[in-house]
Design an enzyme around this catalytic site. Structure first.
Site, PDB file in Angstrom:
ATOM      1  N   PRO A 385       0.839  -1.005   0.036  1.00 37.51           N
ATOM      2  CA  PRO A 385      -0.028   0.039  -0.087  1.00 37.51           C
ATOM      3  C   PRO A 385       0.796   1.235   0.211  1.00 37.51           C
ATOM      4  CG  PRO A 385      -0.762  -1.474   1.777  1.00 37.51           C
ATOM      5  CD  PRO A 385       0.569  -1.999   1.248  1.00 37.51           C
ATOM      6  N   GLY A 386       0.248   2.192  -0.585  1.00 45.13           N
ATOM      7  CA  GLY A 386       0.986   3.520  -0.661  1.00 45.13           C
ATOM      8  C   GLY A 386       2.047   3.871  -1.531  1.00 45.13           C
ATOM      9  N   VAL A 387       2.220   2.866  -2.471  1.00 45.47           N
ATOM     10  CA  VAL A 387       3.357   3.191  -3.440  1.00 45.47           C
ATOM     11  C   VAL A 387       3.094   3.967  -4.861  1.00 45.47           C
ATOM     12  CG1 VAL A 387       4.695   1.264  -2.664  1.00 45.47           C
ATOM     13  CG2 VAL A 387       3.160   1.019  -4.492  1.00 45.47           C
ATOM     14  N   SER A 707      12.095 -18.823   4.322  1.00 38.72           N
ATOM     15  CA  SER A 707      13.170 -17.963   4.306  1.00 38.72           C
ATOM     16  C   SER A 707      13.622 -17.708   5.696  1.00 38.72           C
ATOM     17  CB  SER A 707      12.743 -16.653   3.557  1.00 38.72           C
ATOM     18  OG  SER A 707      11.690 -15.891   4.505  1.00 38.72           O
ATOM     19  N   LYS A 750      13.086  -7.077   0.870  1.00 40.07           N
ATOM     20  CA  LYS A 750      13.961  -7.430   2.007  1.00 40.07           C
ATOM     21  C   LYS A 750      15.125  -6.483   2.071  1.00 40.07           C
ATOM     22  CE  LYS A 750      12.479 -12.060   2.075  1.00 40.07           C
ATOM     23  NZ  LYS A 750      12.820 -13.659   2.042  1.00 40.07           N
TER      24      LYS A 750
END
Length: 827
Positions: A385-387, A707, A750
């Site tokens: 969200p928010g990109v 991971s 990451k």
């Protein structure tokens, strides 16, 4: 004018047929009574001198007062209205200061223990002080003598009051006929004002003001104002009622006349119907340039329409259907802007970064320029969200010179929302796709399907299945809506879907879209966005000018680092808005400017102390703690994995809301540590008398995936050997029982999370090195990347003193492979 219904609460005015509100000549106003009187507070009513009214009494103190009336010298009590009716035990401050001394005419006890009183107001009194409060309220009161008003002005005011009161009575047929006679019988101006005020439908506070007004002429003026307002309301009600009756009569007459006209035309054999309107409709069909099938259906429905009665329900349904066919664009399209440099410029103006999306749009334009009949692409922007996924759709439409349409699919769980309802249903409409095309007015808009990953499904159908046809370039040129039932061409539409998570999108639907992943912004990109877009926008939105406020790059970096931690820029915009609002307050107060927000210290006044600080060093200062990297729907995050041991029987406990895959990774890590115990300097029987506990904080958030395997293994080795993990190292990778490190996903997200958290060294699987190409160069320049193939390499690069262990580095890898230098990170 007259309030017909009183509130039936305790000590409130009681209206009943047996007790109409009356006004008696106040012959007892000179009745002697003590200066100290019992006080009966009343709610939702005001008693005036001369008025006779019933009241219900139910509160404990009030009942005690009524039962003690027989012991009084005179059956006279003080009546004061409460300011707040919800107060059960009012004090002097809760009562209006002026009330009336009232005589108790009758008291009737009910089976419930409550009383009904009939009271007659005698004279105004003012409460001077409160005496006793138990068993009921007593107060010292003073009489308020009313000055005599017998001049010409008082007589004129009285006449005006009588006239308006009679007009009100005429407009209220529910009032008794004797009301007008009662008005005429009162000659004293003060008594006349009290009579009207007592029966006036007005709030308690306004009535209390009238009671507090001692001078008769002033009191009449106040009553006149309230009564005039009531008269205007009644006149307006009368006009509205007349208009409604007139309209109903007019509609009835029109209906009768139309029925007669219909009968006459039937006798004469003339054609009936709204022929003029239908001729216009036929002309619209001719000019609409409809496809062959749509034109055939529209003319067939028009022919049916001509044979229907105008007032029938089916007529409206068919007419609405034809209107929909004519309102949808069938051939009109806007010319694309094929100037590729201009398109690049528009996209760069609106958004920083997002190179993948921009490159794909430019590629489409290049192909469109070479092949004019190229079908529109079907893109899916996948990212946290928010990109800027939704705003990117608007930017694409602006760059291509196309119309923009957006529909939100979040929470949609009905197939009819996409395909529409069949016309057999009452109030049927086309689906959101056809409705969006009507709004666009062209056949080639940019059509945004927002939140496509949040489509639901239930017994009403699966909207994602309906979207398969919409988003399939081989099928959407003949899209069929249940309402239209005519094939509609969507092949020229550029569909842009947005999603936060790809896993929830059904596989067949995901296969039809071109997925473009939009990772979180880097620190530099956030700074550019804040400086060039967010800050100027917020300054303008809050009515400020650039000369009022200056926010330096250093201050914006402090907002990014200390007050937000997100993949997008939504919270960053909120924080900037908070700063701008704070400056707006100062400007509005007239403080001299300009206001310069230069450093992080200047932000404290608006945003408070920093919310985020690096906790990596603090967390990893003890053995058994390692820093991992995780990918979530809102971007990358760092993950602390803690391990501890205690006396027990060899059990492994896992907490932190872990999924099955992550639990299996922990068991694999445990098995690998046991097989390598001797090489790692760990006693072989370390599990016989000990239990191990692995915990991942933020226990309220579910976690899963393989991971974190290398991180859990590193934490276990650190715990058993007593060697701490370096606080500036974060790692990711899946492990096997043979100690191999396998590749994982979400590397870019990451890496960005590690950069935000102040990590200096990142350990990652060697097979993920190719993914580093997607990481911006400025991030790669500030981090040290260590690609590894097996776990011993992880331990060699993660522990503070790996020389104590017998590690197998036989494949030729060095303990500290450093592709880039690692200067001090600024995040």
């Amino acid at each position: 004018m007259f309030a017909q219904v009183g509130a039936r609460t305790s000590e409130s005015f009681k209206d009943a047929a047996a007790f109409p509100r009356r006004h008696m000549a106040n012959d007892d106003s000179n009745l002697d009574f003590d200066d100290e009187l019992p006080v009966l507070p009343i709610r939702n009513a005001v008693l005036f001198p001369g008025a006779v009214a019933p009241f219900d009494v139910g509160r404990e103190k009030s009942v005690a007062l009524v039962e003690d009336i027989e012991n009084l010298n005179q059956p006279v009590i003080a009546i004061f209205a409460q300011r707040d009716p919800s107060t059960d035990d009012p004090s002097q401050e809760d009562l209006y200061p002026v009330g009336v001394a009232a005589r108790v005419l009758k008291a009737l006890k009910h089976s419930s223990g409550n009383y009904s009183l009939i009271l007659q107001g005698l004279v105004r009194v003012r409460m001077e002080s409160v005496g006793a409060e138990d068993p009921y309220l007593k107060a010292r009161v003073s009489k308020l003598e009313e000055p005599k008003a017998d001049d010409v002005e008082a007589e004129a005011l009285s006449m005006s009051l009588r006239d308006i009161a009679k007009q009100v009575i005429q407009l209220m047929p529910e009032l008794p006929r004797e009301a007008s006679s009662l008005i005429d019988s009162i000659q004293e101006p003060g008594q006349l004002a009290d009579l009207v005020a007592a029966n006036l439908d007005a709030p308690v506070d306004e009535k209390a003001q009238l009671l507090e007004t001692i001078e008769a002429k002033e009191r009449i003026r106040k009553v006149l104002r309230l009564l005039t307002r009531q008269l205007e309301i009644l006149k307006m009600r009368e006009r509205i009622n007349s208009q409604i009756k007139e309209e109903m009569g007019k509609n009835q007459r029109e209906y009768v006349l139309r029925q007669q006209l219909k009968a006459i035309k039937e006798e004469l054999g003339e054609e009936d119907g709204d022929s003029g309107d239908l001729d216009i409709l036929e002309e619209r069909i001719t000019k609409a340039d409809l496809p062959k099938e749509a034109d055939k259906v529209a003319r067939k429905q028009l022919k049916r329409l001509r044979s229907m009665q105008v007032g029938s329900a089916e007529y409206t349904v068919v007419r609405t259907y034809i209107d929909w066919i004519l309102d949808i664009p069938w051939s009109k399209e806007t010319p694309d802007n094929l100037d590729i440099p201009a398109v690049r410029k528009v996209l760069d103006e609106d958004h920083a970064g997002l190179e993948k999306v921009k490159r794909r749009i430019v590629e489409y334009l290049a192909v469109r320029k070479l092949k004019t009949d190229k079908k529109g692409p079907i893109l899916c922007l996948l990212g946290p969200p928010g990109v800027g996924k939704t705003s990117l759709g608007r930017s694409i439409a602006r760059a291509l010179n196309r119309k923009f349409v957006r529909i939100s699919l979040g929470g949609v769980h009905d197939e009819a929302a996409i395909r529409g309802h069949r016309r057999t249903y009452v109030g049927a409409l086309p689906g959101q796709v056809i409705q969006g095309m009507k709004k666009a007015t062209t056949v080639n808009p940019v059509f945004m399907l927002d939140e496509i990953d949040k489509v639901g499904r239930d017994f009403r159908g699966d909207p994602s299945a309906a979207l398969l046809e919409v988003l399939d370039p081989e099928q959407n040129d003949t899209f069929s809506d249940h309402y239209l039932e005519i094939p509609y061409d969507l092949s020229k539409v550029m569909f842009v879907a947005t999603a936060n998570v790809g896993d929830t999108i059904p596989a067949p639907l995901r296969d039809r879209m071109e997925i473009i992943e939009i990772p979180g912004y880097t620190r530099k990109e956030k700074l550019d966005i804040a400086k060039n877009h967010l800050a100027p926008k917020q300054i303008e939105d809050h009515g400020l000018k650039p000369e009022h406020i200056t926010i330096t790059d250093e201050a914006l970096e402090a907002v990014i680092d200390d007050h937000t931690r997100e993949a997008g820029v939504r919270n960053l915009e909120r924080k900037i808005a908070t700063v701008v609002r704070g400056v707006a307050v100062k400007v509005a107060e007239g403080q001299p400017g300009p206001f310069i927000i230069a450093t992080g210290a200047d932000l404290k006044e608006f945003l408070g102390p920093p919310r985020y600080t690096s906790e990596v060093a603090e967390r990893t200062s003890e053995t058994g703690v390692a820093t991992g990297l995780a990918w979530t729907s809102v971007g990358g995050e760092i993950l602390f994995i803690e391990a501890t041991k205690m006396h027990g029987t060899g059990k492994l406990q896992l907490t932190g809301q872990l999924g099955d895959v992550m639990k299996e990774s922990a068991q694999a890590a445990m098995s690998y540590v046991r097989t390598r115990a001797e090489d790692l300097g760990i006693a072989k029987d370390f599990l016989e008398k000990s239990d191990l506990h692995i915990h991942i904080p933020a226990g309220a958030m579910p976690k899963d995936g393989p991971s974190a395997g290398v991180t859990m293994m590193t934490a276990l080795v650190s715990l058993m050997t007593g060697i701490r993990v370096r606080h500036d190292v974060a790692m990711t990778g899946e492990i096997t029982l043979r100690g191999r490190v396998l590749p994982v996903g979400g590397i870019k997200e990451k890496i960005l999370a590690a950069h935000r958290a102040g990590i200096k060294r990142v350990i990652l699987p060697e097979r993920n090195v190719a993914d580093l190409e997607e990481v911006p160069q400025e991030i790669r320049d500030t981090l040290e990347f260590v690609p590894v193939k097996k776990m011993d390499e992880v331990l060699a690069n993660a522990l503070t003193d790996p020389d104590q262990l017998s590690l197998d580095l036989s494949d030729g890898e060095k303990p500290a492979a450093t592709p880039q230098a690692a200067p001090e990170p600024s995040a």
